[in-house]
Design an enzyme around this catalytic site. Structure first.
Site, PDB file in Angstrom:
ATOM      1  N   ALA A 149       1.027  -1.335   0.121  1.00 31.76           N
ATOM      2  CA  ALA A 149       0.078  -0.087   0.127  1.00 31.76           C
ATOM      3  C   ALA A 149       1.035   1.368  -0.032  1.00 31.76           C
ATOM      4  CB  ALA A 149      -0.829  -0.134   0.995  1.00 31.76           C
TER       5      ALA A 149
ATOM      6  N   THR B 143      11.206  -2.786  -4.198  1.00 29.79           N
ATOM      7  CA  THR B 143      12.335  -3.438  -4.904  1.00 29.79           C
ATOM      8  C   THR B 143      13.667  -2.746  -4.926  1.00 29.79           C
ATOM      9  OG1 THR B 143      11.592  -2.464  -7.128  1.00 29.79           O
ATOM     10  CG2 THR B 143      10.829  -4.855  -6.683  1.00 29.79           C
TER      11      THR B 143
ATOM     12  N   THR C 257      17.578  -1.136  -4.069  1.00 30.43           N
ATOM     13  CA  THR C 257      19.100  -1.670  -4.374  1.00 30.43           C
ATOM     14  C   THR C 257      19.536  -2.301  -3.310  1.00 30.43           C
ATOM     15  OG1 THR C 257      19.039   0.485  -5.603  1.00 30.43           O
ATOM     16  CG2 THR C 257      21.207  -0.794  -5.284  1.00 30.43           C
TER      17      THR C 257
ATOM     18  N   PHE D  95      16.000   6.334 -20.052  1.00 31.91           N
ATOM     19  CA  PHE D  95      16.009   7.531 -20.972  1.00 31.91           C
ATOM     20  C   PHE D  95      15.461   8.727 -20.628  1.00 31.91           C
ATOM     21  CE2 PHE D  95      15.530   5.885 -25.498  1.00 31.91           C
ATOM     22  CZ  PHE D  95      16.168   4.374 -25.280  1.00 31.91           C
TER      23      PHE D  95
ATOM     24  N   CYS E 113      13.149   5.922  -7.994  1.00 34.09           N
ATOM     25  CA  CYS E 113      12.925   5.393  -8.978  1.00 34.09           C
ATOM     26  C   CYS E 113      14.502   5.374 -10.028  1.00 34.09           C
ATOM     27  CB  CYS E 113      11.887   5.364 -10.058  1.00 34.09           C
ATOM     28  SG  CYS E 113      10.421   5.031  -9.048  1.00 34.09           S
ATOM     29  N   PHE E 114      14.680   6.378 -10.138  1.00 38.79           N
ATOM     30  CA  PHE E 114      15.679   6.615 -11.459  1.00 38.79           C
ATOM     31  C   PHE E 114      17.023   6.091 -11.320  1.00 38.79           C
ATOM     32  CE2 PHE E 114      13.757  10.842 -13.486  1.00 38.79           C
ATOM     33  CZ  PHE E 114      12.847  10.047 -14.129  1.00 38.79           C
TER      34      PHE E 114
ATOM     35  N   LYS F 177      11.061  16.376  -5.439  1.00 40.16           N
ATOM     36  CA  LYS F 177      10.334  17.207  -6.260  1.00 40.16           C
ATOM     37  C   LYS F 177       9.169  17.864  -5.676  1.00 40.16           C
ATOM     38  CE  LYS F 177       7.699  15.230  -9.544  1.00 40.16           C
ATOM     39  NZ  LYS F 177       7.320  14.430 -10.439  1.00 40.16           N
TER      40      LYS F 177
HETATM   41  N1  NAD Z   1       6.924   5.416  -6.128  1.00 40.72           N
HETATM   42  C1  NAD Z   1       6.805   5.830  -7.570  1.00 40.72           C
HETATM   43  O1  NAD Z   1       6.488   6.760  -8.080  1.00 40.72           O
HETATM   44  C2  NAD Z   1       6.993   4.512  -8.379  1.00 40.72           C
HETATM   45  C3  NAD Z   1       6.519   4.625  -9.742  1.00 40.72           C
HETATM   46  C4  NAD Z   1       6.465   3.475 -10.627  1.00 40.72           C
HETATM   47  C5  NAD Z   1       6.994   2.336 -10.147  1.00 40.72           C
HETATM   48  N2  NAD Z   1       7.378   2.113  -8.753  1.00 40.72           N
HETATM   49  C6  NAD Z   1       7.810   0.796  -8.518  1.00 40.72           C
HETATM   50  O2  NAD Z   1       6.803   0.124  -7.546  1.00 40.72           O
HETATM   51  C7  NAD Z   1       7.266  -0.536  -6.429  1.00 40.72           C
HETATM   52  C8  NAD Z   1       6.746   0.176  -4.941  1.00 40.72           C
HETATM   53  O3  NAD Z   1       6.924   1.400  -4.963  1.00 40.72           O
HETATM   54  P1  NAD Z   1       6.512   2.425  -3.996  1.00 40.72           P
HETATM   55  O4  NAD Z   1       7.094   3.446  -4.174  1.00 40.72           O
HETATM   56  O5  NAD Z   1       5.014   2.150  -4.042  1.00 40.72           O
HETATM   57  O6  NAD Z   1       7.149   1.707  -2.685  1.00 40.72           O
HETATM   58  P2  NAD Z   1       6.631   1.934  -1.127  1.00 40.72           P
HETATM   59  O7  NAD Z   1       7.587   1.660  -0.239  1.00 40.72           O
HETATM   60  O8  NAD Z   1       5.869   3.240  -1.099  1.00 40.72           O
HETATM   61  O9  NAD Z   1       5.451   0.958  -0.896  1.00 40.72           O
HETATM   62  C9  NAD Z   1       5.898  -0.543  -0.669  1.00 40.72           C
HETATM   63  C10 NAD Z   1       4.868  -1.216   0.212  1.00 40.72           C
HETATM   64  O10 NAD Z   1       5.147  -2.669   0.303  1.00 40.72           O
HETATM   65  C11 NAD Z   1       4.905  -3.140   1.678  1.00 40.72           C
HETATM   66  N3  NAD Z   1       5.409  -4.512   1.584  1.00 40.72           N
HETATM   67  C12 NAD Z   1       6.752  -4.951   1.284  1.00 40.72           C
HETATM   68  N4  NAD Z   1       6.793  -6.025   1.405  1.00 40.72           N
HETATM   69  C13 NAD Z   1       5.544  -6.906   1.684  1.00 40.72           C
HETATM   70  C14 NAD Z   1       4.910  -8.026   1.861  1.00 40.72           C
HETATM   71  N5  NAD Z   1       5.491  -9.096   1.830  1.00 40.72           N
HETATM   72  N6  NAD Z   1       3.338  -7.946   2.086  1.00 40.72           N
HETATM   73  C15 NAD Z   1       2.836  -6.889   2.334  1.00 40.72           C
HETATM   74  N7  NAD Z   1       3.308  -5.731   1.807  1.00 40.72           N
HETATM   75  C16 NAD Z   1       4.606  -5.707   1.828  1.00 40.72           C
HETATM   76  C17 NAD Z   1       5.865  -2.136   2.392  1.00 40.72           C
HETATM   77  O11 NAD Z   1       5.417  -2.046   3.635  1.00 40.72           O
HETATM   78  C18 NAD Z   1       5.359  -0.762   1.475  1.00 40.72           C
HETATM   79  O12 NAD Z   1       4.126  -0.132   2.340  1.00 40.72           O
HETATM   80  C19 NAD Z   1       8.775  -0.480  -6.485  1.00 40.72           C
HETATM   81  O13 NAD Z   1       9.266  -1.515  -7.266  1.00 40.72           O
HETATM   82  C20 NAD Z   1       9.149   0.671  -7.500  1.00 40.72           C
HETATM   83  O14 NAD Z   1      10.083   0.681  -8.218  1.00 40.72           O
HETATM   84  C21 NAD Z   1       7.374   3.210  -7.966  1.00 40.72           C
HETATM   85  O1  UPG Z   2      13.484  18.245 -16.474  1.00 41.57           O
HETATM   86  C1  UPG Z   2      13.331  17.646 -15.358  1.00 41.57           C
HETATM   87  C2  UPG Z   2      12.351  16.684 -14.937  1.00 41.57           C
HETATM   88  C3  UPG Z   2      12.697  15.972 -13.670  1.00 41.57           C
HETATM   89  N1  UPG Z   2      13.555  16.290 -12.812  1.00 41.57           N
HETATM   90  C4  UPG Z   2      13.835  15.538 -11.662  1.00 41.57           C
HETATM   91  O2  UPG Z   2      14.187  14.275 -11.631  1.00 41.57           O
HETATM   92  C5  UPG Z   2      13.422  13.562 -10.670  1.00 41.57           C
HETATM   93  C6  UPG Z   2      12.308  12.617 -10.846  1.00 41.57           C
HETATM   94  O3  UPG Z   2      11.099  13.420 -11.780  1.00 41.57           O
HETATM   95  P1  UPG Z   2      10.100  12.531 -12.185  1.00 41.57           P
HETATM   96  O4  UPG Z   2      10.248  11.959 -13.026  1.00 41.57           O
HETATM   97  O5  UPG Z   2       9.088  13.729 -12.500  1.00 41.57           O
HETATM   98  O6  UPG Z   2       9.270  11.880 -10.651  1.00 41.57           O
HETATM   99  P2  UPG Z   2       9.193  10.319 -10.350  1.00 41.57           P
HETATM  100  O7  UPG Z   2       8.128  10.291  -9.395  1.00 41.57           O
HETATM  101  O8  UPG Z   2      10.583  10.103  -9.869  1.00 41.57           O
HETATM  102  O9  UPG Z   2       8.883   9.496 -11.699  1.00 41.57           O
HETATM  103  C7  UPG Z   2       9.671   8.821 -12.374  1.00 41.57           C
HETATM  104  O10 UPG Z   2       9.998   7.321 -11.730  1.00 41.57           O
HETATM  105  C8  UPG Z   2       8.724   6.801 -11.782  1.00 41.57           C
HETATM  106  C9  UPG Z   2       8.957   5.686 -11.210  1.00 41.57           C
HETATM  107  O11 UPG Z   2       9.789   4.607 -12.008  1.00 41.57           O
HETATM  108  C10 UPG Z   2       8.108   6.534 -13.175  1.00 41.57           C
HETATM  109  O12 UPG Z   2       6.933   5.611 -13.300  1.00 41.57           O
HETATM  110  C11 UPG Z   2       7.846   7.864 -13.896  1.00 41.57           C
HETATM  111  O13 UPG Z   2       7.322   7.555 -15.377  1.00 41.57           O
HETATM  112  C12 UPG Z   2       9.207   8.550 -13.801  1.00 41.57           C
HETATM  113  O14 UPG Z   2       8.831  10.079 -14.495  1.00 41.57           O
HETATM  114  C13 UPG Z   2      12.767  14.687  -9.741  1.00 41.57           C
HETATM  115  O15 UPG Z   2      13.943  14.974  -8.657  1.00 41.57           O
HETATM  116  C14 UPG Z   2      12.790  15.839 -10.481  1.00 41.57           C
HETATM  117  O16 UPG Z   2      12.991  17.072  -9.926  1.00 41.57           O
HETATM  118  C15 UPG Z   2      14.596  17.192 -13.435  1.00 41.57           C
HETATM  119  O17 UPG Z   2      15.786  17.658 -12.534  1.00 41.57           O
HETATM  120  N2  UPG Z   2      14.423  17.918 -14.460  1.00 41.57           N
END
Ligand code: NAD
Ligand code: UPG
EC number: 1.1.1.22
Length: 480
Positions: free
Chosen positions: A9, A88, A90, A222, A272-273, A335
């Site tokens: 969640a 997930t 590092t 990218f 993420c990045f 951000k």
């Molecule tokens: N944050 C983003 O913007 C974003 C965007 C796209 C993809 N992702 C990917 O999505 C995944 C989740 O990211 P997030 O930012 O939501 O992480 P998060 O840390 O906010 O949430 C993950 C949750 O999973 C729970 N959890 C862990 N192990 C568990 C288990 N065995 N059973 C039940 N709950 C469990 C944790 O307690 C935590 O609340 C990652 O792989 C991330 O790379 C994140």
């Molecule tokens: O022109 C830009 C755009 C972004 N940023 C920075 O880059 C980081 C990431 O920004 P952003 O990508 O907007 O936010 P995230 O929530 O990290 O989203 C990225 O990472 C997610 C997790 O994988 C993906 O789902 C999204 O598509 C991808 O944009 C932040 O620190 C921003 O301030 C810059 O410095 N310059």
């Protein structure tokens, strides 16, 4: 009624499932997590994450077809479709430490699904995972051979924090990868039918499993590469007198390049990045592709360089020392429009300044003092593990104070560092701020949100990323 259960969640699981519940009243959605405080917060008026528009979406479906629960096994057992959206991070130890993805949480979720399931299920990879993870997950799911059919799909999430609701409501695309078998394609169609409640069909892309898994890592690589490219140019702009905003505008006008994601900054942050590129680097190395690995590694190296460069500019401009000087840090989140601080450049900048014995006064409208202090005390890569595994007691930093007002942060300061591009920082009364600062008053804009000329007119010595240098800064002989 189709039942969906999402394990995790967090920033992805919560908003994504809330959007599915909103758009699909005929589907019951339960989001489960091992963290009791997180689930309690999802069930309260004070949601665990700040995301514009999220409150309204959650409030309109919670208790109807959207539920948050800690009864993980019960809801997984009852579900037809199980999304897995756990961390997930590092790896910090062992093989691949500092690069490879740590699949501990994913594996334990998969084992639990296998153990509690009594009926066929579609298991959806929502977390970002290394390419080929589905193969390992399939093996785990079928290890106890109860005759249950599990179809595994890859459905990576592309939302960005701060715009999650917009991104989920109108995604550029939804990507679904599945096995090319009849059962695999049936599962793909079932998940497609969920998204088709609101996403136009031509935006729902289906591919094989490995393309879907790899596309997520590729997309982040990218995007991050664009930022590192413009940040690399920003250093050259400062040396030559070019203006990075003008360069980005001119370059982005080429329709093959496009104008988005070209904002020079103090460096990219977020959960993420860096994590996903390091993971990509590791996968390339494991596949015997060192040249490809080194190519992508540079994106992270330039990002580290950019953060270090910023700190060097601050220290060198202020007579080569910030020891004992009050520096206001405006913004701590990675951000604007999020309270998330995972891998925020603010942590590196603060560490750099603290290393030179500065006194920091930090203000961010969405980040608590406890969170900032925990972040500053945390070991590298610990930030993305579930909260109960992170250091719990924030370390006391004598040199750091956290305040709830930007004017307070800047009062009597020698310098200001803008680290997050919060809209409110554009609207502050900088004359008032200047009047209440030590002189000369320094302003370091790590997000290029302020009008440099106006700030110089007030009297500030200004440094803004990739902009023509203030004579004060230009005359300093510094190795950056
Ligand atoms: N944050 C983003 O913007 C974003 C965007 C796209 C993809 N992702 C990917 O999505 C995944 C989740 O990211 P997030 O930012 O939501 O992480 P998060 O840390 O906010 O949430 C993950 C949750 O999973 C729970 N959890 C862990 N192990 C568990 C288990 N065995 N059973 C039940 N709950 C469990 C944790 O307690 C935590 O609340 C990652 O792989 C991330 O790379 C994140
Ligand atoms: O022109 C830009 C755009 C972004 N940023 C920075 O880059 C980081 C990431 O920004 P952003 O990508 O907007 O936010 P995230 O929530 O990290 O989203 C990225 O990472 C997610 C997790 O994988 C993906 O789902 C999204 O598509 C991808 O944009 C932040 O620190 C921003 O301030 C810059 O410095 N310059």
């Amino acid at each position: 009624m189709v039942k969906i259960c999402c394990i995790g969640a967090g920033y992805v699981g919560g908003p994504t499932m809330a959007m599915i519940a909103l758009k699909c009243p005929d589907i019951e959605v339960v989001v489960v997590d091992i963290s009791k405080p997180r689930i309690a917060a999802w069930n309260s008026d004070d949601l665990p994450i700040y995301e514009p528009g999220l409150d309204d979406v959650v409030k309109s479906c919670r208790g109807k077809n959207l539920f948050f629960s800690t009864e993980v096994e019960k809801h997984v057992a009852e579900a037809d479709i199980v999304f897995v959206s756990v961390n997930t991070p590092t790896k910090t130890r062992g093989l691949g430490a500092g690069k490879a993805a740590d699949l501990t949480y994913w594996e334990s979720a998969a084992r639990m699904i296998a153990d509690v399931s009594k009926s066929d299920k579609i298991v959806v990879e929502k977390s970002t995972v290394p390419v080929k993870t589905a193969e390992a997950i399939e093996k785990i799911l079928t290890h106890n051979n109860k005759g249950i059919n599990f179809q595994i799909l890859s459905n990576p999430e592309f939302l960005a924090e701060g715009t999650a609701i917009e991104d989920l409501d109108m995604p550029d695309r939804v990507l679904i990868g599945g096995r090319m078998t009849p059962e695999g394609q049936k599962a793909v169609a079932a998940l497609k039918a969920v998204y088709a409640h609101w996403v136009p069909e031509d935006r729902i892309i289906t591919t094989n499993l490995w393309s879907a898994e790899l596309s997520k890592l590729a997309a982040n690589a990218f995007l991050a590469q664009r930022i590192s490219s413009i940040n690399a140019m920003s250093a050259l702009c400062e040396s030559t007198g070019a203006d990075v905003n003008e360069v980005a505008f001119a370059v982005g006008k080429d329709s093959r390049i496009g104008p988005k994601f070209l904002n020079a900054s103090v460096g990219f942050g977020g959960s993420c990045f860096q994590k996903d590129i390091l993971n990509l680097v590791y996968i390339c190395e494991c596949n015997g592709l060192p040249e490809v690995a080194n190519y992508w590694k540079q994106v992270v190296s330039i990002n580290d360089y950019q953060k270090t460069r910023f700190v060097k500019r601050v220290v060198s401009s202020m007579f080569n020392t910030v020891s004992g000087k009050k520096i206001a840090v405006l913004g701590f989140a990675f951000k604007k429009d999020t309270g998330d601080t995972r891998e925020t450049p603010a942590i590196d900048v603060c560490h750099g300044l603290l290393g030179d014995k500065a006194l920091l006064s930090i203000y961010d409208p969405q980040v608590t003092e406890e969170q900032m202090k925990r972040d500053l005390a945390m070991n590298k890569f610990d930030w993305d593990h579930p909260q109960h595994l992170q250091p719990q007691s924030p370390t006391a930093f004598k040199q750091v104070s956290v305040v709830w007002d930007a004017y307070d942060a800047c009062k009597d300061a020698h310098g200001i560092c803008i680290i997050t591009e919060w809209d409110e920082f554009k609207k502050l009364d900088y004359q008032k701020i200047y009047d209440n600062m030590q002189k000369p008053a320094f302003l370091f804009d790590g997000r290029n949100v302020l009008n440099v000329e106006e700030m110089r007119k007030i009297g500030f010595v200004v440094y803004s990323i990739g902009k023509p240098l203030d004579p004060w800064v230009k005359d300093l002989q510094v190795s950056i």
